[in-house]
Write a protein that holds these residues in place. Structure first.
Motif, mmCIF file in Angstrom:
data_model
loop_
_atom_site.group_PDB
_atom_site.id
_atom_site.type_symbol
_atom_site.label_atom_id
_atom_site.label_comp_id
_atom_site.label_asym_id
_atom_site.label_seq_id
_atom_site.Cartn_x
_atom_site.Cartn_y
_atom_site.Cartn_z
ATOM 1 N N ALA A 124 0.805 -1.083 0.036
ATOM 2 C CA ALA A 124 0.263 0.072 0.046
ATOM 3 C C ALA A 124 0.760 1.187 -0.074
ATOM 4 N N LEU A 125 1.347 1.722 0.936
ATOM 5 C CA LEU A 125 2.484 2.647 1.375
ATOM 6 C C LEU A 125 3.357 2.291 2.330
ATOM 7 N N SER A 126 4.265 3.327 2.560
ATOM 8 C CA SER A 126 5.221 3.440 3.766
ATOM 9 C C SER A 126 5.132 4.733 4.322
ATOM 10 N N TYR A 127 5.172 4.794 5.786
ATOM 11 C CA TYR A 127 5.405 6.040 6.344
ATOM 12 C C TYR A 127 6.434 6.093 7.554
ATOM 13 N N LEU A 128 6.588 7.109 7.882
ATOM 14 C CA LEU A 128 7.748 7.209 9.143
ATOM 15 C C LEU A 128 6.456 7.466 10.392
ATOM 16 N N SER A 129 7.040 6.576 11.219
ATOM 17 C CA SER A 129 5.845 6.493 12.494
ATOM 18 C C SER A 129 6.116 7.843 13.336
ATOM 19 N N THR A 135 13.698 6.528 14.161
ATOM 20 C CA THR A 135 14.003 6.391 12.776
ATOM 21 C C THR A 135 13.107 5.415 12.023
ATOM 22 N N GLU A 136 12.167 4.847 12.851
ATOM 23 C CA GLU A 136 11.206 3.585 12.418
ATOM 24 C C GLU A 136 10.359 4.137 10.938
ATOM 25 N N ARG A 137 10.527 3.174 10.155
ATOM 26 C CA ARG A 137 9.635 3.403 8.801
ATOM 27 C C ARG A 137 9.026 2.178 8.884
ATOM 28 N N LEU A 138 7.411 2.512 8.432
ATOM 29 C CA LEU A 138 6.475 1.141 8.592
ATOM 30 C C LEU A 138 5.921 1.016 7.298
ATOM 31 N N HIS A 139 6.000 -0.179 7.031
ATOM 32 C CA HIS A 139 5.316 -0.588 5.387
ATOM 33 C C HIS A 139 4.107 -1.036 5.582
ATOM 34 N N ILE A 140 3.225 -0.566 5.005
ATOM 35 C CA ILE A 140 1.776 -0.912 4.943
ATOM 36 C C ILE A 140 1.439 -1.916 3.611
ATOM 37 N N PHE A 141 0.932 -3.188 4.010
ATOM 38 C CA PHE A 141 0.414 -4.224 2.957
ATOM 39 C C PHE A 141 -1.115 -4.252 3.301
ATOM 40 N N VAL A 142 -1.606 -4.891 2.253
ATOM 41 C CA VAL A 142 -3.014 -5.580 2.345
ATOM 42 C C VAL A 142 -2.657 -7.223 1.698
ATOM 43 N N LEU A 191 -6.635 0.700 6.917
ATOM 44 C CA LEU A 191 -8.043 0.640 6.753
ATOM 45 C C LEU A 191 -8.643 1.856 5.924
ATOM 46 N N GLN A 192 -8.078 3.326 6.086
ATOM 47 C CA GLN A 192 -8.407 4.252 5.450
ATOM 48 C C GLN A 192 -7.705 4.326 4.110
ATOM 49 N N TRP A 193 -6.709 3.793 3.791
ATOM 50 C CA TRP A 193 -5.884 3.614 2.464
ATOM 51 C C TRP A 193 -6.753 2.383 1.765
ATOM 52 N N PHE A 194 -7.070 1.179 2.359
ATOM 53 C CA PHE A 194 -8.063 0.265 1.810
ATOM 54 C C PHE A 194 -9.326 0.805 1.290
ATOM 55 N N THR A 195 -9.865 1.496 2.111
ATOM 56 C CA THR A 195 -11.014 2.211 1.732
ATOM 57 C C THR A 195 -11.095 2.929 0.565
ATOM 58 N N MET A 196 -10.081 3.496 0.375
ATOM 59 C CA MET A 196 -9.847 4.569 -0.878
ATOM 60 C C MET A 196 -9.490 3.725 -1.978
ATOM 61 N N ASN A 197 -8.932 2.627 -1.940
ATOM 62 C CA ASN A 197 -8.268 1.810 -3.094
ATOM 63 C C ASN A 197 -8.747 0.416 -3.256
ATOM 64 N N GLN A 199 -11.174 -1.110 -4.781
ATOM 65 C CA GLN A 199 -11.391 -1.652 -6.071
ATOM 66 C C GLN A 199 -10.099 -2.045 -6.926
ATOM 67 N N LYS A 200 -9.067 -1.161 -6.688
ATOM 68 C CA LYS A 200 -7.916 -1.204 -7.449
ATOM 69 C C LYS A 200 -7.230 -2.773 -6.773
ATOM 70 N N VAL A 201 -7.349 -2.821 -5.713
ATOM 71 C CA VAL A 201 -6.720 -3.900 -4.913
ATOM 72 C C VAL A 201 -7.320 -5.196 -5.336
ATOM 73 N N LEU A 202 -8.749 -5.341 -5.325
ATOM 74 C CA LEU A 202 -9.486 -6.441 -5.797
ATOM 75 C C LEU A 202 -9.228 -6.776 -7.264
ATOM 76 N N ASP A 203 -9.200 -5.747 -8.095
ATOM 77 C CA ASP A 203 -8.753 -6.024 -9.496
ATOM 78 C C ASP A 203 -7.331 -6.503 -9.746
ATOM 79 N N LEU A 204 -6.347 -6.252 -9.059
ATOM 80 C CA LEU A 204 -5.318 -6.649 -8.904
ATOM 81 C C LEU A 204 -5.260 -8.239 -8.610
ATOM 82 N N TRP A 205 -5.811 -8.540 -7.452
ATOM 83 C CA TRP A 205 -5.640 -9.977 -6.911
ATOM 84 C C TRP A 205 -6.551 -10.722 -8.124
ATOM 85 N N GLU A 206 -7.397 -10.266 -8.552
ATOM 86 C CA GLU A 206 -8.331 -11.069 -9.676
ATOM 87 C C GLU A 206 -7.430 -11.575 -10.679
#
Length: 208
Positions: A124-129, A135-142, A191-197, A199-206
């Protein structure tokens, strides 16, 4: 507007000294540095204590057939001073150890913390906590999972983990955000990223 965004980079910072203050499961390091100023010239020497805990992943587990998330609940003592309950509703997460890829950690932690296997995995994305103090960077996946396999209590005993698994409808998860029941950064962002994206994720998985 003519303001240039992020005109400076790493080359515009001088790290003068790094001093180890504490070394254990996590590390504390004191930085002494100077940086370029927007008005020109260089800053005075600045000293900051920085928490170095490595980098991490958080993976939102989703079953597209049931429109359900697999979430976990566990105690977080850092929440104790400001929360009615320090047992938090979270996404699966874990620290990336040396030699591991973020994707491997997602799959490992999904089994250790929730007892499920990931079928498809999307970054999904990554961000600095909290870059003012760590220095932690968190990588978000679905990750796509079978939610019917999610149940019980999980976690590694030697790490003191006591993790309860929940199956949560997509509607319920959004309500929990609105009610303030979900209030930790990684879970909110995922959760917020997934709500916005979604359909894009579901299309990719399909198509995988």
């Amino acid at each position: 507007m003519t303001n240039q965004v992020q005109r400076y980079g790493q080359q515009d910072v001088q790290i003068l000294k790094k001093e180890s203050l504490y070394s254990g499961f996590f590390n504390m390091v004191k930085y002494a540095f100077k940086h370029k100023l927007y008005k020109g010239g260089w800053s005075e020497v600045i000293e900051r204590e920085i928490f170095e805990r490595g980098h991490a992943i958080a993976v939102l587990l989703y079953d597209p057939n049931l429109d359900e998330f697999v979430m976990i609940e566990q105690i977080r003592i850092g929440a104790f001073p400001t929360s009615e309950s320090p047992w938090l509703l979270e996404v699966v997460a874990g620290i990336i150890d040396e030699g591991e890829t973020a994707e491997n950690v997602c799959r490992r932690e999904a089994e250790e913390e929730a007892g499920v296997k990931i079928k498809n995995l999307t970054k999904a994305l990554s961000y600095l906590s909290s870059p003012g103090g760590t220095t932690e960077r968190l990588h978000i996946f679905v990750g796509e999972v079978d939610a019917t396999q999610a149940q019980g209590v999980h976690g590694l005993e030697y790490e003191g983990e006591d993790i309860l698994v929940h199956r949560v409808s997509a509607t319920q998860a959004i309500e929990w955000i609105e009610q303030g029941k979900v209030d930790n950064a990684a879970t909110l962002i995922a959760l917020q990223w997934f709500t916005m994206n979604k359909q894009k994720v579901l299309d990719l998985w399909e198509n995988e």
